[in-house]
Design an enzyme around this catalytic site. Sequence first.
Site, short mmCIF file in Angstrom:
data_model
loop_
_atom_site.label_atom_id
_atom_site.label_comp_id
_atom_site.label_asym_id
_atom_site.label_seq_id
_atom_site.Cartn_x
_atom_site.Cartn_y
_atom_site.Cartn_z
CE1 TYR A 28 -6.23 45.22 -13.82
CE2 TYR A 28 -8.52 45.25 -13.10
CZ TYR A 28 -7.56 44.92 -14.05
OH TYR A 28 -7.94 44.29 -15.21
CB CYS A 83 -9.35 45.56 -5.11
SG CYS A 83 -11.10 45.22 -5.27
CG HIS A 91 -7.88 36.81 -15.82
ND1 HIS A 91 -6.72 36.10 -16.06
CD2 HIS A 91 -7.48 38.06 -15.51
CE1 HIS A 91 -5.68 36.88 -15.90
NE2 HIS A 91 -6.11 38.08 -15.56
CG ASN A 115 -3.12 38.31 0.86
OD1 ASN A 115 -3.46 39.32 0.24
ND2 ASN A 115 -3.32 37.09 0.40
N1 LIG Z 1 -8.66 41.62 -13.08
C1 LIG Z 1 -7.83 42.12 -12.14
C2 LIG Z 1 -6.45 42.15 -12.33
N2 LIG Z 1 -5.94 41.64 -13.46
C3 LIG Z 1 -4.63 41.94 -13.93
C4 LIG Z 1 -3.55 41.02 -13.40
O1 LIG Z 1 -3.36 41.20 -12.02
C5 LIG Z 1 -2.24 41.29 -14.11
O2 LIG Z 1 -1.86 42.62 -13.88
C6 LIG Z 1 -2.28 41.03 -15.60
O3 LIG Z 1 -2.76 39.73 -15.85
C7 LIG Z 1 -0.89 41.20 -16.22
O4 LIG Z 1 0.03 40.28 -15.64
N3 LIG Z 1 -5.64 42.67 -11.38
C8 LIG Z 1 -6.15 43.19 -10.24
O5 LIG Z 1 -5.39 43.69 -9.37
N4 LIG Z 1 -7.50 43.18 -10.03
C9 LIG Z 1 -8.35 42.65 -10.95
O6 LIG Z 1 -9.59 42.66 -10.71
C1 LIG Z 2 -10.48 39.50 -12.07
C2 LIG Z 2 -10.29 39.72 -13.49
O1 LIG Z 2 -9.29 39.37 -14.04
C3 LIG Z 2 -11.42 40.33 -14.22
O2 LIG Z 2 -11.42 41.73 -14.08
C4 LIG Z 2 -11.35 39.92 -15.65
O3 LIG Z 2 -12.59 40.14 -16.17
P1 LIG Z 2 -13.14 39.17 -17.31
O4 LIG Z 2 -13.22 37.80 -16.71
O5 LIG Z 2 -14.50 39.75 -17.59
O6 LIG Z 2 -12.20 39.27 -18.46
#
Ligand SMILES: Nc1c(NC[C@H](O)[C@H](O)[C@H](O)CO)[nH]c(=O)[nH]c1=O
Ligand SMILES: CC(=O)[C@@H](O)COP(=O)(O)O
Length: 166
Positions: A28, A83, A91, A115
């Site tokens: 990501y 990360c 979220h 992990n």
């Molecule tokens: N915000 C981050 C995400 N978000 C995406 C989720 O992990 C997932 O892929 C999505 O919700 C679809 O199922 N993933 C990360 O690895 N790092 C982030 O900061």
């Molecule tokens: C960790 C996350 O899912 C983050 O990148 C999402 O960002 P937001 O809370 O601003 O939508």
Amino acid sequence: MAANEGHYTLPLPVFDKPVKLLIVVAPYYRDIADNLIAGARAMAAKCGAEVDLVEVPGALEVPTAIAMAERQAKYDGYVALGCVIRGETTHYDTVCNDSSRALSLLGLQGACIGNGILTVENKPQAEVRADPMGQDKGGGAAAAALHLIALSRNWAGQTKGIGFRA
Ligand SMILES: Nc1c(NC[C@H](O)[C@H](O)[C@H](O)CO)[nH]c(=O)[nH]c1=O
Ligand SMILES: CC(=O)[C@@H](O)COP(=O)(O)O
């Protein structure tokens, strides 16, 4: 707390039979992921472990991919890398908590998983933790998986003395 605060690290296990690790990484944040991978690969090499790597979109998909791989029974253990950086909404908590909990549940079911999914407030925190010459959390996650594999083999009677102290 200092970013480079030290902690005790177990000596790496020694294996008398081949070890096959699967790295499952969520790139990501590509640059962070690449450093985590480099650290994990270097640690695996120290133990002579063979490594395969698969990528998934985000941290939430990492445990699912490991569960899929575990059903194939091809790997001795898994290194979960990724990360998660806090955004504006809740979220962040979902991604951090659910990925971590799912990995722990897979571990309780018998999968040997390290992990290395970083859960941080900002990019600089991630950079120092991913850097193989810094906190090397990718290497640490690989080492954790290798220790669990050694322990599991020891209890299975395949090797002697690894992971046990008098
Ligand atoms: N915000 C981050 C995400 N978000 C995406 C989720 O992990 C997932 O892929 C999505 O919700 C679809 O199922 N993933 C990360 O690895 N790092 C982030 O900061
Ligand atoms: C960790 C996350 O899912 C983050 O990148 C999402 O960002 P937001 O809370 O601003 O939508």
